[in-house]
Design a protein around this motif. Structure first.
Motif, mmCIF file in Angstrom:
data_model
loop_
_atom_site.group_PDB
_atom_site.id
_atom_site.type_symbol
_atom_site.label_atom_id
_atom_site.label_comp_id
_atom_site.label_asym_id
_atom_site.label_seq_id
_atom_site.Cartn_x
_atom_site.Cartn_y
_atom_site.Cartn_z
ATOM 1 N N THR A 150 -2.144 -0.664 11.896
ATOM 2 C CA THR A 150 -1.863 0.612 10.192
ATOM 3 C C THR A 150 -1.135 0.436 9.434
ATOM 4 O O THR A 150 -2.326 0.732 8.445
ATOM 5 C CB THR A 150 -1.736 1.233 11.493
ATOM 6 O OG1 THR A 150 -1.849 1.887 12.600
ATOM 7 C CG2 THR A 150 -0.717 2.894 10.873
ATOM 8 N N VAL A 151 -0.316 -0.343 9.332
ATOM 9 C CA VAL A 151 0.132 -0.904 8.409
ATOM 10 C C VAL A 151 -0.102 -1.956 7.010
ATOM 11 O O VAL A 151 -0.744 -1.571 6.284
ATOM 12 C CB VAL A 151 1.520 -1.140 8.195
ATOM 13 C CG1 VAL A 151 1.954 -1.646 6.992
ATOM 14 C CG2 VAL A 151 2.422 -0.534 9.022
ATOM 15 N N ARG A 152 -1.348 -2.304 7.793
ATOM 16 C CA ARG A 152 -1.908 -2.908 7.237
ATOM 17 C C ARG A 152 -2.907 -1.985 6.627
ATOM 18 O O ARG A 152 -3.246 -2.303 4.685
ATOM 19 C CB ARG A 152 -2.731 -4.244 7.827
ATOM 20 C CG ARG A 152 -3.716 -5.218 7.625
ATOM 21 C CD ARG A 152 -4.402 -6.442 8.549
ATOM 22 N NE ARG A 152 -5.308 -6.995 7.850
ATOM 23 C CZ ARG A 152 -6.510 -6.659 8.540
ATOM 24 N NH1 ARG A 152 -6.917 -6.479 9.879
ATOM 25 N NH2 ARG A 152 -7.004 -7.329 8.260
ATOM 26 N N ALA A 153 -3.898 -1.887 7.207
ATOM 27 C CA ALA A 153 -5.239 -0.695 6.416
ATOM 28 C C ALA A 153 -4.336 0.319 5.429
ATOM 29 O O ALA A 153 -4.505 0.290 4.599
ATOM 30 C CB ALA A 153 -5.102 0.081 7.449
ATOM 31 N N VAL A 184 7.528 3.071 12.693
ATOM 32 C CA VAL A 184 6.595 2.711 11.933
ATOM 33 C C VAL A 184 5.750 4.382 11.339
ATOM 34 O O VAL A 184 5.270 4.555 9.795
ATOM 35 C CB VAL A 184 5.568 1.658 12.360
ATOM 36 C CG1 VAL A 184 3.684 1.791 11.648
ATOM 37 C CG2 VAL A 184 5.453 0.710 12.616
ATOM 38 N N LYS A 185 5.516 5.096 12.232
ATOM 39 C CA LYS A 185 5.227 6.450 11.796
ATOM 40 C C LYS A 185 5.955 7.242 10.886
ATOM 41 O O LYS A 185 5.687 7.680 9.971
ATOM 42 C CB LYS A 185 4.941 7.113 12.724
ATOM 43 C CG LYS A 185 4.201 9.216 12.838
ATOM 44 C CD LYS A 185 3.919 9.587 14.008
ATOM 45 C CE LYS A 185 3.517 10.820 13.500
ATOM 46 N NZ LYS A 185 3.080 10.997 14.640
ATOM 47 N N ALA A 186 7.581 7.008 10.735
ATOM 48 C CA ALA A 186 8.839 7.717 9.965
ATOM 49 C C ALA A 186 7.888 7.374 8.615
ATOM 50 O O ALA A 186 8.769 7.700 7.942
ATOM 51 C CB ALA A 186 9.557 7.608 10.981
ATOM 52 N N LYS A 187 7.955 5.829 8.824
ATOM 53 C CA LYS A 187 8.566 5.284 7.181
ATOM 54 C C LYS A 187 7.474 4.547 7.364
ATOM 55 O O LYS A 187 7.370 3.943 5.212
ATOM 56 C CB LYS A 187 9.130 3.379 7.568
ATOM 57 C CG LYS A 187 10.689 3.655 8.363
ATOM 58 C CD LYS A 187 11.095 2.644 8.597
ATOM 59 C CE LYS A 187 12.709 2.432 9.013
ATOM 60 N NZ LYS A 187 13.306 1.636 9.632
ATOM 61 N N LYS A 188 6.078 4.864 6.967
ATOM 62 C CA LYS A 188 4.534 4.497 6.505
ATOM 63 C C LYS A 188 4.366 4.686 5.026
ATOM 64 O O LYS A 188 4.226 3.442 4.644
ATOM 65 C CB LYS A 188 3.660 4.153 7.431
ATOM 66 C CG LYS A 188 2.188 3.968 7.250
ATOM 67 C CD LYS A 188 0.405 4.320 7.655
ATOM 68 C CE LYS A 188 0.297 5.391 8.124
ATOM 69 N NZ LYS A 188 -0.491 6.073 8.418
ATOM 70 N N ALA A 189 4.495 6.346 4.673
ATOM 71 C CA ALA A 189 4.201 6.725 3.847
ATOM 72 C C ALA A 189 4.873 6.196 2.653
ATOM 73 O O ALA A 189 4.869 5.437 1.726
ATOM 74 C CB ALA A 189 4.064 8.358 3.930
ATOM 75 N N ALA A 190 6.072 6.126 3.112
ATOM 76 C CA ALA A 190 7.273 5.303 1.409
ATOM 77 C C ALA A 190 7.285 4.322 1.575
ATOM 78 O O ALA A 190 7.547 3.657 0.936
ATOM 79 C CB ALA A 190 8.568 5.784 2.045
ATOM 80 N N LEU A 191 7.235 3.143 2.613
ATOM 81 C CA LEU A 191 7.063 2.167 2.869
ATOM 82 C C LEU A 191 5.164 1.792 1.989
ATOM 83 O O LEU A 191 5.471 0.850 0.680
ATOM 84 C CB LEU A 191 6.863 1.567 4.195
ATOM 85 C CG LEU A 191 5.885 -0.177 4.340
ATOM 86 C CD1 LEU A 191 7.533 -0.756 4.098
ATOM 87 C CD2 LEU A 191 5.763 -0.193 5.845
ATOM 88 N N VAL A 192 4.389 1.645 1.696
ATOM 89 C CA VAL A 192 3.196 1.792 0.666
ATOM 90 C C VAL A 192 2.892 2.245 -0.023
ATOM 91 O O VAL A 192 2.831 1.034 -1.314
ATOM 92 C CB VAL A 192 1.227 2.562 1.764
ATOM 93 C CG1 VAL A 192 1.451 3.137 0.518
ATOM 94 C CG2 VAL A 192 1.526 2.802 3.135
#
Length: 129
Positions: free
Chosen positions: A25-28, A109-117
Motif C-alpha cells: 500500500t505504501v509502495r503504491a 500505516v493507515k494513520a500515517k500514510k497520507a502524511a508519509l507520502v
C-alpha cells in the motif's frame, strides 16, 4: 503513476512479511504520488529513486515492523547548508540528512500514510540538488 519496476514486483511477490499488504500500500502510494519517482531494489528492499539517486528506501527487518529510510543517496554528502523541516513529526533523525519513519502495524500505516507520502514528495524535492 510511475511504472513499477519488474525487479521490485518479483521481490514483492516472493516477500514473506507480516505487513506485506501495508508495504504494498505504501509502495503504491509513493509511486502514484509523482511520475518522476521510479523504484529498484537497494539494501535488499524497495527503494525510490528521483533524479537518478536513491532517496527513500524501505527497511523490512525486523519482521514485526517496517521502516522508511530517508537519505540523500548511496554516497555520503556534505551536510553543510542542508536543512529539512519535518512538519509531519514522523521522522526520527539518525543524522542531519538521514531519518527514519517506523510503521508498526496496519493501524499505524493507515494513520500515517497520507502524511508519509507528502513527506516523501517534499524530501525528493529537497534532496534533488
Amino acid at each position: 503513476m510511475a511504472k513499477q519496476a519488474d525487479e521490485v514486483a518479483q521481490y514483492m511477490s516472493a516477500l514473506e512479511h507480516p505487513l506485506k499488504a501495508e508495504i504494498e500500500t505504501v509502495r503504491a502510494a509513493i509511486l502514484a504520488s509523482d511520475k518522476a519517482i521510479t523504484e529498484r531494489i537497494k539494501w535488499k528492499a524497495p527503494s525510490f529513486v528521483h533524479g537518478g539517486d536513491d532517496r527513500v528506501t524501505f527497511r523490512l527487518a525486523p519482521k514485526g515492523i517496517f521502516q522508511v529510510i530517508f537519505h540523500r543517496g548511496a554516497k555520503v554528502k556534505d551536510t553543510a547548508g542542508f536543512a529539512f523541516e519535518d512538519d509531519s513529526g514522523l521522522l526520527e533523525w539518525l543524522a542531519p540528512d538521514r531519518g527514519v519513519v517506523t510503521l508498526k502495524d496496519a493501524k499505524d500505516v493507515k494513520a500515517k500514510k497520507a502524511a508519509l507520502v507528502k513527506l516523501v514528495g517534499r524530501w525528493m524535492k529537497a534532496t534533488a540538488t
